[in-house]
Design an enzyme around this catalytic site. Structure first.
Site, PDB file in Angstrom:
ATOM      1  N   TYR A 145      19.132   1.905 -16.111  1.00 31.76           N
ATOM      2  CA  TYR A 145      18.922   3.101 -15.287  1.00 31.76           C
ATOM      3  C   TYR A 145      18.062   4.122 -16.042  1.00 31.76           C
ATOM      4  O   TYR A 145      17.033   4.574 -15.537  1.00 31.76           O
ATOM      5  CB  TYR A 145      20.282   3.689 -14.934  1.00 31.76           C
ATOM      6  CG  TYR A 145      20.243   4.900 -14.024  1.00 31.76           C
ATOM      7  CD1 TYR A 145      19.958   4.766 -12.667  1.00 31.76           C
ATOM      8  CD2 TYR A 145      20.513   6.178 -14.517  1.00 31.76           C
ATOM      9  CE1 TYR A 145      19.943   5.879 -11.822  1.00 31.76           C
ATOM     10  CE2 TYR A 145      20.502   7.289 -13.683  1.00 31.76           C
ATOM     11  CZ  TYR A 145      20.213   7.138 -12.338  1.00 31.76           C
ATOM     12  OH  TYR A 145      20.198   8.240 -11.514  1.00 31.76           O
ATOM     13  N   SER A 189      34.083  11.741  -7.229  1.00 32.12           N
ATOM     14  CA  SER A 189      34.706  10.924  -6.177  1.00 32.12           C
ATOM     15  C   SER A 189      35.974  10.254  -6.698  1.00 32.12           C
ATOM     16  O   SER A 189      36.999  10.229  -6.005  1.00 32.12           O
ATOM     17  CB  SER A 189      33.706   9.899  -5.632  1.00 32.12           C
ATOM     18  OG  SER A 189      32.960   9.326  -6.664  1.00 32.12           O
ATOM     19  N   GLY A 207      38.346  13.362 -22.700  1.00 34.97           N
ATOM     20  CA  GLY A 207      38.111  14.274 -21.578  1.00 34.97           C
ATOM     21  C   GLY A 207      37.431  15.577 -21.972  1.00 34.97           C
ATOM     22  O   GLY A 207      37.288  16.482 -21.148  1.00 34.97           O
ATOM     23  N   ARG A 277      26.213  17.866 -21.166  1.00 36.43           N
ATOM     24  CA  ARG A 277      25.035  17.933 -20.309  1.00 36.43           C
ATOM     25  C   ARG A 277      25.034  19.250 -19.539  1.00 36.43           C
ATOM     26  O   ARG A 277      26.009  19.579 -18.874  1.00 36.43           O
ATOM     27  CB  ARG A 277      25.046  16.756 -19.339  1.00 36.43           C
ATOM     28  CG  ARG A 277      23.776  16.653 -18.550  1.00 36.43           C
ATOM     29  CD  ARG A 277      23.831  15.509 -17.594  1.00 36.43           C
ATOM     30  NE  ARG A 277      23.697  14.217 -18.226  1.00 36.43           N
ATOM     31  CZ  ARG A 277      24.161  13.102 -17.671  1.00 36.43           C
ATOM     32  NH1 ARG A 277      24.794  13.136 -16.530  1.00 36.43           N
ATOM     33  NH2 ARG A 277      23.987  11.950 -18.283  1.00 36.43           N
TER      34      ARG A 277
HETATM   35  P1  NAD Z   1      23.066   6.619  -3.641  1.00 35.18           P
HETATM   36  O1  NAD Z   1      23.416   5.349  -4.320  1.00 35.18           O
HETATM   37  O2  NAD Z   1      24.018   7.172  -2.644  1.00 35.18           O
HETATM   38  O3  NAD Z   1      21.647   6.517  -2.943  1.00 35.18           O
HETATM   39  C1  NAD Z   1      20.645   5.611  -3.308  1.00 35.18           C
HETATM   40  C2  NAD Z   1      20.116   4.942  -2.056  1.00 35.18           C
HETATM   41  O4  NAD Z   1      19.043   4.055  -2.420  1.00 35.18           O
HETATM   42  C3  NAD Z   1      21.171   4.093  -1.338  1.00 35.18           C
HETATM   43  O5  NAD Z   1      21.155   4.390   0.033  1.00 35.18           O
HETATM   44  C4  NAD Z   1      20.734   2.667  -1.624  1.00 35.18           C
HETATM   45  O6  NAD Z   1      21.132   1.756  -0.625  1.00 35.18           O
HETATM   46  C5  NAD Z   1      19.238   2.834  -1.730  1.00 35.18           C
HETATM   47  N1  NAD Z   1      18.584   1.763  -2.504  1.00 35.18           N
HETATM   48  C6  NAD Z   1      18.970   1.268  -3.702  1.00 35.18           C
HETATM   49  N2  NAD Z   1      18.110   0.316  -4.101  1.00 35.18           N
HETATM   50  C7  NAD Z   1      17.161   0.212  -3.117  1.00 35.18           C
HETATM   51  C8  NAD Z   1      16.021  -0.606  -2.936  1.00 35.18           C
HETATM   52  N3  NAD Z   1      15.661  -1.510  -3.847  1.00 35.18           N
HETATM   53  N4  NAD Z   1      15.287  -0.446  -1.820  1.00 35.18           N
HETATM   54  C9  NAD Z   1      15.640   0.468  -0.865  1.00 35.18           C
HETATM   55  N5  NAD Z   1      16.711   1.271  -0.993  1.00 35.18           N
HETATM   56  C10 NAD Z   1      17.468   1.138  -2.113  1.00 35.18           C
HETATM   57  O7  NAD Z   1      22.801   7.689  -4.800  1.00 35.18           O
HETATM   58  P2  NAD Z   1      22.416   9.226  -4.735  1.00 35.18           P
HETATM   59  O8  NAD Z   1      23.383   9.951  -5.570  1.00 35.18           O
HETATM   60  O9  NAD Z   1      22.171   9.666  -3.356  1.00 35.18           O
HETATM   61  O10 NAD Z   1      21.031   9.222  -5.538  1.00 35.18           O
HETATM   62  C11 NAD Z   1      19.776   9.339  -4.905  1.00 35.18           C
HETATM   63  C12 NAD Z   1      18.686   9.445  -5.974  1.00 35.18           C
HETATM   64  O11 NAD Z   1      18.911  10.599  -6.782  1.00 35.18           O
HETATM   65  C13 NAD Z   1      18.642   8.239  -6.911  1.00 35.18           C
HETATM   66  O12 NAD Z   1      17.302   7.925  -7.198  1.00 35.18           O
HETATM   67  C14 NAD Z   1      19.328   8.751  -8.157  1.00 35.18           C
HETATM   68  O13 NAD Z   1      18.865   8.095  -9.308  1.00 35.18           O
HETATM   69  C15 NAD Z   1      18.939  10.226  -8.144  1.00 35.18           C
HETATM   70  N6  NAD Z   1      19.919  11.025  -8.893  1.00 35.18           N
HETATM   71  C16 NAD Z   1      21.165  11.284  -8.392  1.00 35.18           C
HETATM   72  C17 NAD Z   1      22.072  12.027  -9.133  1.00 35.18           C
HETATM   73  C18 NAD Z   1      23.455  12.369  -8.643  1.00 35.18           C
HETATM   74  O14 NAD Z   1      24.226  12.989  -9.363  1.00 35.18           O
HETATM   75  N7  NAD Z   1      23.848  12.024  -7.434  1.00 35.18           N
HETATM   76  C19 NAD Z   1      21.708  12.500 -10.408  1.00 35.18           C
HETATM   77  C20 NAD Z   1      20.438  12.203 -10.884  1.00 35.18           C
HETATM   78  C21 NAD Z   1      19.547  11.479 -10.126  1.00 35.18           C
HETATM   79  N1  UDP Z   2      34.625   9.854 -16.034  1.00 35.20           N
HETATM   80  C1  UDP Z   2      35.992   9.968 -16.184  1.00 35.20           C
HETATM   81  N2  UDP Z   2      36.796   9.348 -15.294  1.00 35.20           N
HETATM   82  C2  UDP Z   2      36.330   8.644 -14.228  1.00 35.20           C
HETATM   83  C3  UDP Z   2      34.925   8.552 -14.054  1.00 35.20           C
HETATM   84  C4  UDP Z   2      34.105   9.147 -14.978  1.00 35.20           C
HETATM   85  O1  UDP Z   2      36.477  10.619 -17.136  1.00 35.20           O
HETATM   86  O2  UDP Z   2      37.152   8.125 -13.452  1.00 35.20           O
HETATM   87  C5  UDP Z   2      33.726  10.537 -16.984  1.00 35.20           C
HETATM   88  C6  UDP Z   2      32.615   9.681 -17.559  1.00 35.20           C
HETATM   89  O3  UDP Z   2      33.034   8.979 -18.693  1.00 35.20           O
HETATM   90  C7  UDP Z   2      31.563  10.726 -17.876  1.00 35.20           C
HETATM   91  C8  UDP Z   2      31.781  11.794 -16.810  1.00 35.20           C
HETATM   92  O4  UDP Z   2      33.072  11.570 -16.289  1.00 35.20           O
HETATM   93  O5  UDP Z   2      31.805  11.300 -19.141  1.00 35.20           O
HETATM   94  C9  UDP Z   2      30.756  11.730 -15.675  1.00 35.20           C
HETATM   95  O6  UDP Z   2      30.712  10.411 -15.203  1.00 35.20           O
HETATM   96  P1  UDP Z   2      29.858   9.971 -13.929  1.00 35.20           P
HETATM   97  O7  UDP Z   2      29.936   8.495 -13.848  1.00 35.20           O
HETATM   98  O8  UDP Z   2      30.258  10.767 -12.745  1.00 35.20           O
HETATM   99  O9  UDP Z   2      28.362  10.444 -14.249  1.00 35.20           O
HETATM  100  P2  UDP Z   2      27.386  10.338 -15.524  1.00 35.20           P
HETATM  101  O10 UDP Z   2      28.116   9.809 -16.698  1.00 35.20           O
HETATM  102  O11 UDP Z   2      26.285   9.440 -15.073  1.00 35.20           O
HETATM  103  O12 UDP Z   2      26.969  11.741 -15.728  1.00 35.20           O
END
Ligand code: NAD
Ligand code: UDP
Ligand code: UDP
Length: 313
Positions: A145, A189, A207, A277
């Site tokens: 990723y 979630s 934590g 972060r």
């Molecule tokens: P999400 O998983 O809900 O959404 C991603 C969507 O992309 C899904 O609907 C999935 O089906 C679709 N997808 C995946 N692979 C695909 C492919 N090969 N072709 C077509 N569609 C594809 O996640 P999200 O949280 O809504 O994230 C959306 C974007 O924002 C992503 O690019 C993610 O990296 C970026 N992002 C999200 C967060 C966050 O905290 N939610 C943080 C940083 C970056």
């Molecule tokens: N985390 C946690 N319990 C969970 C899921 C995640 O303590 O059930 C922690 C995880 O280790 C990380 C933080 O929560 O330190 C955020 O995790 P998440 O997967 O939401 O996002 P990211 O690590 O990509 O920021």
């Protein structure tokens, strides 16, 4: 933004909110998704909108459509989902970016990339400004990723330099809200679903690691503002909420809001889990006149009621 707008990943969590906002302001929206982590349910309420069109398509394959704006969001975003098929994750980030950039080049569209705070890895600089190059492990379980997204940024800037493409790159920090997938393993979630079900709250490690959580409506506003900046303003630009919390603090907030008696249990910390972060949003404040408005308690309340409704809890 009068042309047709393409949203890849439009059936996902953030993408579905973005499609909704674009439609509400009168845009013609093409949502492209392969439903890997997104679902039709996220966009069912939009299907009767005359200006909304949905296409099942995987962005690792070429896409020939005519659009004026592209928001490239297609990519699984939670560690559990992106580690499920890591090779496909890199393909989606890298081949997906090449295809969408090739499309943007052919139709002369403006294109915005949804990049991530993960490009900073486990950061030594805190909070993280856009000028920080990051500390990412290239061979760990998060690399598919992190490095995929870093390579996508490289591609965006090379298309900008080599082909004068009209690019925008945003770095999204942890975003949450209604339509998160209940099983995506993300901390917000997980904690909410566990609290609602009266199950143990799983704290990874001790934590004390921190994250900064942005409510999805705030994020979408920032994305739309970035898309409308003048040509040549490329970013990268951080979008996120600077309010920083430990996972223990988050767990306490969720328990209080849900009124749950779930117990906290500790599980092993996943490999390469960033310690801290927090976005430095100085650039977004000055350039986009944007800052998040929704505080964590209010955003969590909305998210809890969404999960209550959809899971029947
Ligand atoms: P999400 O998983 O809900 O959404 C991603 C969507 O992309 C899904 O609907 C999935 O089906 C679709 N997808 C995946 N692979 C695909 C492919 N090969 N072709 C077509 N569609 C594809 O996640 P999200 O949280 O809504 O994230 C959306 C974007 O924002 C992503 O690019 C993610 O990296 C970026 N992002 C999200 C967060 C966050 O905290 N939610 C943080 C940083 C970056
Ligand atoms: N985390 C946690 N319990 C969970 C899921 C995640 O303590 O059930 C922690 C995880 O280790 C990380 C933080 O929560 O330190 C955020 O995790 P998440 O997967 O939401 O996002 P990211 O690590 O990509 O920021
Ligand atoms: N592409 C696409 N839709 C288009 C134009 C291009 O999906 O409308 C894809 C095409 O498959 C190509 C990639 O984008 O491989 C990169 O296009 P570019 O023109 O930059 O390079 P090419 O590989 O065609 O020389």
């Amino acid at each position: 933004m009068s042309d047709k707008v393409l949203v890849t990943g439009g059936a996902g969590f953030i993408g579905s909110h973005l499609c909704e906002r674009l439609l509400r302001s009168g845009h013609d929206v093409l949502c492209v998704d392969n439903y890997f982590t997104g679902t039709k349910r996220n966009i069912t309420h939009l299907l009767n909108e005359p200006l909304f069109e949905v296409m099942r398509h995987d962005v690792t394959f070429p896409l020939y459509v005519e659009v004026g704006r592209i928001f490239n969001l297609a990519c699984p975003a939670s560690p559990v989902h992106y580690q499920f098929d890591p090779v496909q994750t890199t393909k989606t980030s890298v081949h997906g970016a090449i295809n969408m950039l090739g499309l943007a080049k052919r139709v002369k569209a403006r294109i915005l990339q949804a990049s991530t705070s993960e490009v900073y890895g486990d950061p030594e600089i805190h909070p993280q400004p856009e000028s920080y190059w990051g500390r990412v492990n290239p061979v760990g379980i998060r690399s598919c990723y992190d490095e995929g997204k870093r390579c996508a940024e490289t591609l965006f800037f090379d298309y900008y330099r080599q082909h004068q493409l009209d690019i925008k790159v945003i770095r999204i920090f942890n975003t949450y809200g209604p339509r998160m997938h209940p099983n995506d393993g993300r901390v917000v979630s997980n904690f909410i679903v566990q609290a609602l079900r009266g199950e143990d709250i799983t704290i990874y490690g001790d934590g004390t690691q921190t994250r900064s959580f942005c409510y999805v409506d705030d994020l979408v506003e920032g994305m739309l503002r970035m898309m409308e900046t003048e040509k040549g303003f490329t970013g990268p630009i951080n979008l996120g909420n600077p309010g920083e919390f430990t996972m223990l603090e988050l767990a306490e907030k969720v328990l209080a809001l849900v009124g749950s008696k779930s117990k906290l249990v500790h599980k092993p910390l996943p490999q390469d889990d960033p310690r801290q972060r927090q976005p430095d949003i100085t650039l977004a404040k000055s350039k986009l006149e944007w800052a998040p408005k929704v505080n964590l308690d209010d955003g969590l309340r909305e998210t809890v009621s969404y999960f209550r409704r959809t899971l029947g809890l």
